[in-house]
Design an enzyme around this catalytic site. Sequence first.
Site, PDB file in Angstrom:
ATOM      1  N   ASN A 139      36.830  38.113  32.373  1.00  0.00           N
ATOM      2  CA  ASN A 139      35.364  38.159  32.482  1.00  0.00           C
ATOM      3  C   ASN A 139      34.797  39.559  32.269  1.00  0.00           C
ATOM      4  O   ASN A 139      33.731  39.717  31.685  1.00  0.00           O
ATOM      5  CB  ASN A 139      34.881  37.572  33.817  1.00  0.00           C
ATOM      6  N   GLY A 215      41.163  38.077  39.702  1.00  0.00           N
ATOM      7  CA  GLY A 215      41.142  36.728  39.157  1.00  0.00           C
ATOM      8  C   GLY A 215      40.835  35.714  40.236  1.00  0.00           C
ATOM      9  O   GLY A 215      40.183  36.037  41.239  1.00  0.00           O
ATOM     10  N   SER A 216      41.318  34.522  40.057  1.00  0.00           N
ATOM     11  CA  SER A 216      40.989  33.442  40.983  1.00  0.00           C
ATOM     12  C   SER A 216      41.732  33.602  42.301  1.00  0.00           C
ATOM     13  O   SER A 216      42.823  34.184  42.366  1.00  0.00           O
ATOM     14  CB  SER A 216      41.342  32.087  40.365  1.00  0.00           C
ATOM     15  N   THR A 217      41.141  33.051  43.361  1.00  0.00           N
ATOM     16  CA  THR A 217      41.786  33.081  44.673  1.00  0.00           C
ATOM     17  C   THR A 217      43.097  32.306  44.641  1.00  0.00           C
ATOM     18  O   THR A 217      44.086  32.722  45.264  1.00  0.00           O
ATOM     19  CB  THR A 217      40.830  32.505  45.731  1.00  0.00           C
ATOM     20  N   GLY A 220      45.636  34.491  43.023  1.00  0.00           N
ATOM     21  CA  GLY A 220      45.826  35.643  43.899  1.00  0.00           C
ATOM     22  C   GLY A 220      46.743  35.335  45.068  1.00  0.00           C
ATOM     23  O   GLY A 220      47.592  36.151  45.456  1.00  0.00           O
ATOM     24  N   GLU A 237      41.375  41.356  44.001  1.00  0.00           N
ATOM     25  CA  GLU A 237      39.930  41.139  43.929  1.00  0.00           C
ATOM     26  C   GLU A 237      39.765  39.727  43.391  1.00  0.00           C
ATOM     27  O   GLU A 237      40.055  39.452  42.229  1.00  0.00           O
ATOM     28  CB  GLU A 237      39.267  42.185  43.029  1.00  0.00           C
ATOM     29  N   CYS A 271      32.409  37.405  39.612  1.00  0.00           N
ATOM     30  CA  CYS A 271      32.748  37.093  41.012  1.00  0.00           C
ATOM     31  C   CYS A 271      31.608  37.454  41.960  1.00  0.00           C
ATOM     32  O   CYS A 271      31.524  36.918  43.059  1.00  0.00           O
ATOM     33  CB  CYS A 271      34.007  37.848  41.430  1.00  0.00           C
ATOM     34  N   GLU A 440      38.883  48.845  45.741  1.00  0.00           N
ATOM     35  CA  GLU A 440      38.995  49.618  44.510  1.00  0.00           C
ATOM     36  C   GLU A 440      37.784  50.531  44.389  1.00  0.00           C
ATOM     37  O   GLU A 440      36.807  50.386  45.110  1.00  0.00           O
ATOM     38  CB  GLU A 440      39.082  48.681  43.295  1.00  0.00           C
TER      39      GLU A 440
END
Length: 461
Positions: A139, A215-217, A220, A237, A271, A440
Site C-alpha cells: 500500500n 501488513g495484515s494482523t 503479523g 505494524e 492502515c 517506528e
Amino acid sequence: MADTHHDADTHHDVLDPATEEVVRTVPATTVAEVDAAVARAARAQEQWAAAAPADRARLLRRFAAVVDDHLEELARLEVLEAGHTIGNARWEAGNVRDLLDYAAGGVERLNGRQIPVPGGMNFTILEPLGVVGVIAPWNFPMPIAAWGTAPALAAGNAVLLKPAETTPLTALRLAELALVAGLPEHLFQVLPGAGDVTGNALVEHPGVAKIVFTGSTRVGKSIMAKCADRVKRVTLELGGKSPNIVFADADLAAAAAATPMSFLDNSGQDCCARTRILVQASVYDRFLDLLAPAVESVVVGDPSDEKTQMGPLISRTQLERVRAYVPEGAKAIRGTAPDGPGFWFPPTVLTDIAPDAPAACEEIFGPVAAVIPFEDEQDAVRLANATEYGLSGSLWTRDVARALRVSRAVRAGNLSVNSHSSVRYWTPFGGYKQSGLGRELGPDALTAFTETKNVFISTEA
C-alpha cells in the site's frame, strides 16, 4: 517467437492497477538465494559497523541526495506499479529522502549512558543487531520500506528488504541507487518474491536478527509466532479501523471538508484510514449535509493526472473484497469512479449501519467508511475503543480540555486533533492492541535496531 509464459513460483508479473496491463516481470527469490543473500549481508555488515560513524552518516546523506535526484523517476514508478496519484507518489519518494537524511543525523548520536555504581564505572554501548529483514507492504511500498531500512542502516546493520509481490519496482530501484551513492555492495539487498517463500525464509533464517513487518494482523501473528520460536526480535505494524470523532462544538465545515481524504487517501488502502466516522447526534444531519458534496466531488481517475485525488485499488482481489462490504442498495453517500479496465471503486460512506456491522468493525482497506452517531463524550470514547485495533484516529472539537481528555481515553498509538495527520518521520508511529508491536520513526528509531551492552569496570585497588 520466444515463450513469454512465466511460472508464478519463479516470476511475478507486475500489473498497472489503472489499466490491468503487465508492466514488468520480476524474478522471485528462492530459499537458497535468501540464504546466500544473508551470508553476503553478514559480511558487508561487519565492515559497515566497523566504519567511522561520520563516514556512515556521509554515505546515508549521499544516498538521500541520489534519491532526491531521481525523485520524479521513483514517483512515476510508484504510479505505475501501485496506482498511486502522482502527487502522493512524489510525497512518498520525498519521504524516503527525508528518512535517510533524518536517520543519518542519528548515526553520530547513538549514545549509551554512564550509570553511577559503587566500586567502579558502568556504561552502556548500543551495538547493531547484524542483519535485519524488512518485509514491506504494497500500500505504501517506498516510505514504509524506508521506515525500517533507513534507521537499521544508520544503526550499523545490513538490510534485506522483501517488497510485496505486486510492488517490487521502487524497492529494486532504490537498491540500485544505494550503490550509485556508494553504499557497500550487499549491505542493502532487495529480495522480491512471495511472502510464504521469500518472506518466510527471512523470518526463519537464523542469520537474520530482526524482522520488521508491515501488513495484515493475520500474517503479523504468524510472523510473531515464528519469531518467538527463535527468540527473534520483531516490530509489527498491522491493521487498523480508526475513528474520526466529530463533536457538536467542532468547526463542522472544516471537519466535513477534511473527512473524505481521511479515508480515501491511497484509495482507502491505508492502515490509518479513518473509516469509522463518529458524529455527535445533535449535529449528525447537518454534518451529512456538509459531507455529501465533499465526497461526491472527489476526483477519481488516471493516477498520473495532476488533478486526480484518488486512483484505483491495487488488484482485482482487493476490489472484490471491498465490494463484498457494500451490499446492493445500501444507503450511502457515493462518489464516482471510471468504468472499463482497472480496479476502480467509488468513494462510499455508509449512512445507515449498525456499529457492530462488518463494514463498521472490520478493516476493509478500500474507499469505504461508515458514519455512526454518538450521544456524548463517554459514548464517543466507548465507540472509538470498540475494536480490536488501535492504530490511529482523529477528533474534532474547539474545546481544548475535551481534546486532552479524549486523547488520553482513546486507545490508539497516533491521534490528531482537528487534523487527520498520522505519520511524521520525526515522531514515533505504531499501534495499540492488534494494530502492532513496537514503534517506528521518531527520535528513538535507531535504538530499535540495537542491542544494549552493559560494561562494568572495577576501580577498586
